[in-house]
Design a protein around this motif. Structure first.
Motif, mmCIF file in Angstrom:
data_model
loop_
_atom_site.group_PDB
_atom_site.id
_atom_site.type_symbol
_atom_site.label_atom_id
_atom_site.label_comp_id
_atom_site.label_asym_id
_atom_site.label_seq_id
_atom_site.Cartn_x
_atom_site.Cartn_y
_atom_site.Cartn_z
ATOM 1 N N PRO A 6 0.767 -1.305 -0.046
ATOM 2 C CA PRO A 6 -0.104 0.147 0.154
ATOM 3 C C PRO A 6 0.771 1.248 -0.180
ATOM 4 N N ARG A 7 0.309 2.428 -0.594
ATOM 5 C CA ARG A 7 1.106 3.654 -0.446
ATOM 6 C C ARG A 7 0.085 4.815 -0.211
ATOM 7 N N HIS A 8 0.618 5.559 0.614
ATOM 8 C CA HIS A 8 -0.322 6.721 0.990
ATOM 9 C C HIS A 8 0.169 7.679 0.253
ATOM 10 N N LEU A 9 -0.808 8.443 -0.537
ATOM 11 C CA LEU A 9 -0.637 9.503 -1.409
ATOM 12 C C LEU A 9 -1.285 10.924 -1.026
ATOM 13 N N LEU A 20 1.017 15.134 -6.595
ATOM 14 C CA LEU A 20 1.253 13.759 -5.602
ATOM 15 C C LEU A 20 2.418 13.767 -4.611
ATOM 16 N N CYS A 21 2.300 13.726 -3.464
ATOM 17 C CA CYS A 21 3.537 13.566 -2.558
ATOM 18 C C CYS A 21 3.106 12.380 -1.613
ATOM 19 N N ASN A 39 8.002 14.509 -3.269
ATOM 20 C CA ASN A 39 7.229 14.775 -4.724
ATOM 21 C C ASN A 39 7.103 13.409 -5.487
ATOM 22 N N ILE A 40 6.287 12.890 -6.226
ATOM 23 C CA ILE A 40 6.124 11.715 -6.611
ATOM 24 C C ILE A 40 5.740 12.232 -8.337
ATOM 25 N N PRO A 41 6.643 11.886 -9.269
ATOM 26 C CA PRO A 41 6.500 12.089 -10.522
ATOM 27 C C PRO A 41 5.037 11.496 -10.876
ATOM 28 N N LEU A 47 2.575 3.850 -10.322
ATOM 29 C CA LEU A 47 1.289 4.543 -10.463
ATOM 30 C C LEU A 47 0.486 4.189 -11.508
ATOM 31 N N ALA A 48 1.070 3.680 -12.570
ATOM 32 C CA ALA A 48 0.146 3.375 -13.701
ATOM 33 C C ALA A 48 -0.766 4.206 -14.122
#
Length: 68
Positions: A6-9, A20-21, A39-41, A47-48
């Motif tokens: 899981p990833r919390h954004l 997105l962070c 920061n997430i590109p 992320l797809a």
């Protein structure tokens, strides 16, 4: 991070290329949104995201001036 974890954004327009962070590596979500500093590109393969969604998120984020 694998695709199964899981990833919390946090999604927040900040005047950047990507809205997105996430918390720093090894960090975990808490009630303080200030902990989301990495920061997430939008192009991150994990992320797809479809191209049209990435474009819309980028446009939305850039429409807000950066915090001063």
């Amino acid at each position: 991070m694998t695709h199964e974890e899981p990833r919390h954004l946090l999604v927040q327009a900040r005047g950047e290329q990507s809205p997105l962070c996430e918390p720093p590596e090894g960090g975990w979500w808490n009630e303080d949104i200030q902990s989301f500093t990495v920061n997430i590109p939008l192009e991150d393969a994990a992320l797809a995201l479809p191209a049209d969604l990435s474009d819309a998120l980028r446009s939305w984020s850039l429409s807000r001036p950066p915090d001063r």
